[in-house]
Scaffold this motif. Structure first.
Motif, PDB file in Angstrom:
ATOM      1  N   GLY A  37      36.743  -2.128 119.157  1.00  0.00           N
ATOM      2  CA  GLY A  37      37.432  -1.968 118.260  1.00  0.00           C
ATOM      3  C   GLY A  37      37.066  -0.738 117.419  1.00  0.00           C
ATOM      4  N   LYS A  38      36.480  -0.152 118.539  1.00  0.00           N
ATOM      5  CA  LYS A  38      36.358   1.281 118.115  1.00  0.00           C
ATOM      6  C   LYS A  38      37.190   2.247 119.064  1.00  0.00           C
ATOM      7  N   VAL A  39      38.710   1.987 119.975  1.00  0.00           N
ATOM      8  CA  VAL A  39      39.101   3.412 120.733  1.00  0.00           C
ATOM      9  C   VAL A  39      40.657   2.928 120.138  1.00  0.00           C
ATOM     10  N   ALA A  40      41.342   3.839 120.275  1.00  0.00           N
ATOM     11  CA  ALA A  40      42.828   3.578 119.412  1.00  0.00           C
ATOM     12  C   ALA A  40      43.697   2.917 120.950  1.00  0.00           C
ATOM     13  N   ASP A  41      44.906   2.080 120.283  1.00  0.00           N
ATOM     14  CA  ASP A  41      44.956   1.337 121.019  1.00  0.00           C
ATOM     15  C   ASP A  41      45.738   1.892 122.049  1.00  0.00           C
ATOM     16  N   GLU A  42      46.088   3.607 122.179  1.00  0.00           N
ATOM     17  CA  GLU A  42      46.737   3.877 123.533  1.00  0.00           C
ATOM     18  C   GLU A  42      46.218   4.293 124.636  1.00  0.00           C
ATOM     19  N   LEU A  43      44.601   3.943 124.170  1.00  0.00           N
ATOM     20  CA  LEU A  43      43.251   4.387 124.990  1.00  0.00           C
ATOM     21  C   LEU A  43      43.264   3.297 125.718  1.00  0.00           C
ATOM     22  N   ASP A  44      43.218   3.575 127.636  1.00  0.00           N
ATOM     23  CA  ASP A  44      43.098   2.824 128.255  1.00  0.00           C
ATOM     24  C   ASP A  44      42.075   3.431 129.123  1.00  0.00           C
ATOM     25  N   PRO A  45      40.315   2.307 128.964  1.00  0.00           N
ATOM     26  CA  PRO A  45      39.079   3.220 129.760  1.00  0.00           C
ATOM     27  C   PRO A  45      39.336   3.006 131.139  1.00  0.00           C
ATOM     28  N   VAL A  46      40.040   2.019 131.318  1.00  0.00           N
ATOM     29  CA  VAL A  46      40.033   2.150 133.335  1.00  0.00           C
ATOM     30  C   VAL A  46      40.541   4.022 133.729  1.00  0.00           C
ATOM     31  N   ASN A  47      42.047   3.893 132.561  1.00  0.00           N
ATOM     32  CA  ASN A  47      42.357   5.417 132.695  1.00  0.00           C
ATOM     33  C   ASN A  47      41.706   6.868 133.030  1.00  0.00           C
ATOM     34  N   ILE A  48      40.927   6.876 131.258  1.00  0.00           N
ATOM     35  CA  ILE A  48      40.269   7.397 131.121  1.00  0.00           C
ATOM     36  C   ILE A  48      39.009   8.029 132.418  1.00  0.00           C
ATOM     37  N   SER A  49      38.279   6.399 132.690  1.00  0.00           N
ATOM     38  CA  SER A  49      37.743   6.830 133.868  1.00  0.00           C
ATOM     39  C   SER A  49      37.387   6.923 135.192  1.00  0.00           C
ATOM     40  N   ASN A  50      38.799   6.413 135.446  1.00  0.00           N
ATOM     41  CA  ASN A  50      38.997   7.261 136.798  1.00  0.00           C
ATOM     42  C   ASN A  50      39.339   8.970 136.942  1.00  0.00           C
ATOM     43  N   GLY A  51      39.641   9.485 135.549  1.00  0.00           N
ATOM     44  CA  GLY A  51      39.776  10.866 135.069  1.00  0.00           C
ATOM     45  C   GLY A  51      39.028  11.733 135.693  1.00  0.00           C
TER      46      GLY A  51
END
Length: 440
Positions: free
Chosen positions: A210-224
């Motif tokens: 529960g430590k990330v905002a709801d709109e954060l997508d871990p996979v999309n960020i990591s692909n960045g």
């Protein structure tokens, strides 16, 4: 101490002998341990006081400790952002003569934090993206010198604030290897895939807690990181062809790389047999273009983005007061004495461990601009400092880790003096108009 303790260190710091090496690291007393946030590690790591500094101590094997110590020293010589290796301690034994694990000692990087400590409650997408972008820049710099990391992750990195962005520093080099002939595309892609997978796992772990905002997508960020890395790598190392009539594009390429914060050490220029086509390719690229210029002009040591922001302010000062024809170093000294130093001196002593001076100055410029937008007119510099100190800086947590008198926690090329929020501005010419900064 007991037994024949062995210390390998390039620094002659007698304080190393005062640490309780005869105790297992997990049993070190509280008066020795420094309570600082730390990242996730496969080894036991603890922070300890060492004279006026704080060091990170990692239990590992003798072979791995010595290998990482030498690797970090090599990376430092190559001007790679990484932690400072202090010592390798082996032949540790307790009071009963039983063997204890060897340790690697590194100096903690002032004003740096692990990624989990860079957000107070939930990690927002823009913060995560800036962290990943900083890691991509670090990975590119490592690959340019031929370093294969092998364990790229947010956890193995420390981050420092750098004028709205972050600067990444390598912490864990035990899996790394340096190749004199450079890395193959396969090695680079392997490191990049390791980074992508590790970052996704780290962000998914935060999401589960529960430590990330709801709109954060871990996979999309990591692909960045893949996109950011490939874009920067192509800009720094890719070849470019154009007509011989467009020779101005050579300077354009150099200026573009300078804007990204890199200097070209060598540029290969070739023409075809007819002489109508020119092909250019950077051979060796060094980071820190703006850092080096700021250091040369003012003696200030700042992050790359911080240096760029301070240099922009210096250039604005030169233009506003008609000093563009004067010697650049002379004007830089004047700007340092009349603009930067008064701002630094105006920060109350008890707040000087919050942020680095260059970061304070950058944030002050932003704060002054926002104040001007709110009221519809320019804000005097002293008034902006007072507002920034009381409404922004006072509410930040300390990010310095140097132990000592309050003035020692604030790195500055100038002598620190007692002051209120505005007293230090006596150094400014009261008759001089500073409207030139309105649009900074």
């Amino acid at each position: 101490m007991s037994g024949s303790l062995s210390i390998t260190s390039a620094m002659a710091d007698p304080a190393l002998l005062d640490l309780p090496w005869e105790l297992p690291l997990e049993a070190w007393p509280n008066d020795t341990i420094a309570a600082l946030p730390k990242g996730i590690s496969r080894h036991l790591v603890r922070f300890a006081h060492l004279g006026a500094h704080i060091v990170a101590i990692k239990e590992t094997t003798a072979e791995m400790a010595k290998g990482e110590y030498e690797m970090l020293r090599t990376l430092q010589r190559l001007d790679i952002p990484c932690v400072d290796p202090v010592a390798v301690i082996t032949n540790r034994t307790d009071d009963e003569g039983d063997a204890l694990k060897p340790v690697l000692v590194t100096r903690h990087l002032r004003f740096s934090l692990p990624y989990r400590a860079l957000f107070s409650q939930t990690l927002r997408p823009d913060t995560a993206t800036r962290l990943v972008d900083a890691l991509a820049v670090l990975l590119v710099r490592l690959h340019i010198v031929g370093f294969f990391w092998g364990d790229v992750s947010l956890s193995n990195t420390l981050f420092r604030r750098d004028a709205g962005a972050f600067a990444a520093y390598l912490v864990d080099a035990e899996t790394g290897k340096l190749y004199e002939g450079g890395l193959s595309n396969g090695q680079r892609e392997n490191d990049l895939e390791i980074a992508r997978v590790n970052i996704a796992g780290e962000l998914l772990d935060l999401e589960a807690g529960g430590k990330v905002a709801d709109e954060l997508d871990p996979v999309n960020i990591s692909n960045g990181i893949v996109e950011a890395y490939r874009s920067l790598w192509l800009e720094l190392t890719g070849s470019e062809s154009f007509s011989s009539a467009e020779r101005w594009r050579i300077n354009e390429r150099v200026n573009r790389l300078n804007e990204l914060g890199f200097d070209i050490e060598e540029l290969a220029i070739k023409t075809d047999d007819s002489g109508t086509t020119v092909r250019i390719q950077p051979k060796v690229v060094d980071a820190g273009h703006h850092q080096r210029r700021l250091l040369r002009l003012t003696g200030l040591d700042a992050g790359e983005n911080q240096a760029r922001r301070l240099l922009n302010d210096l250039d604005s000062y030169r233009a506003a007061y008609g000093k563009t024809e004067l010697d650049e170093e002379m004007v830089a000294h004047e700007w340092l004495m009349r603009v930067f130093e008064p701002v630094v001196r105006a920060i109350p002593r008890e707040l000087r461990g919050k942020l680095e001076p260059a970061e304070v100055f950058h944030q002050l410029l932003d704060h002054r601009w926002f104040l001007a937008q709110q009221v519809g007119h320019d804000i005097p510099l002293a008034e902006a400092v007072s507002s920034y100190v009381n409404s922004v800086l006072r509410h930040r947590r300390d990010e310095a880790t140097v132990i000592g008198p309050p003035t020692g926690a604030f790195t500055s090329p100038i002598e620190t003096i007692p002051s209120t929020d505005t007293a230090a501005f006596a150094a400014l010419d009261p008759d001089e108009d500073d409207d030139w900064r309105a649009n900074v």
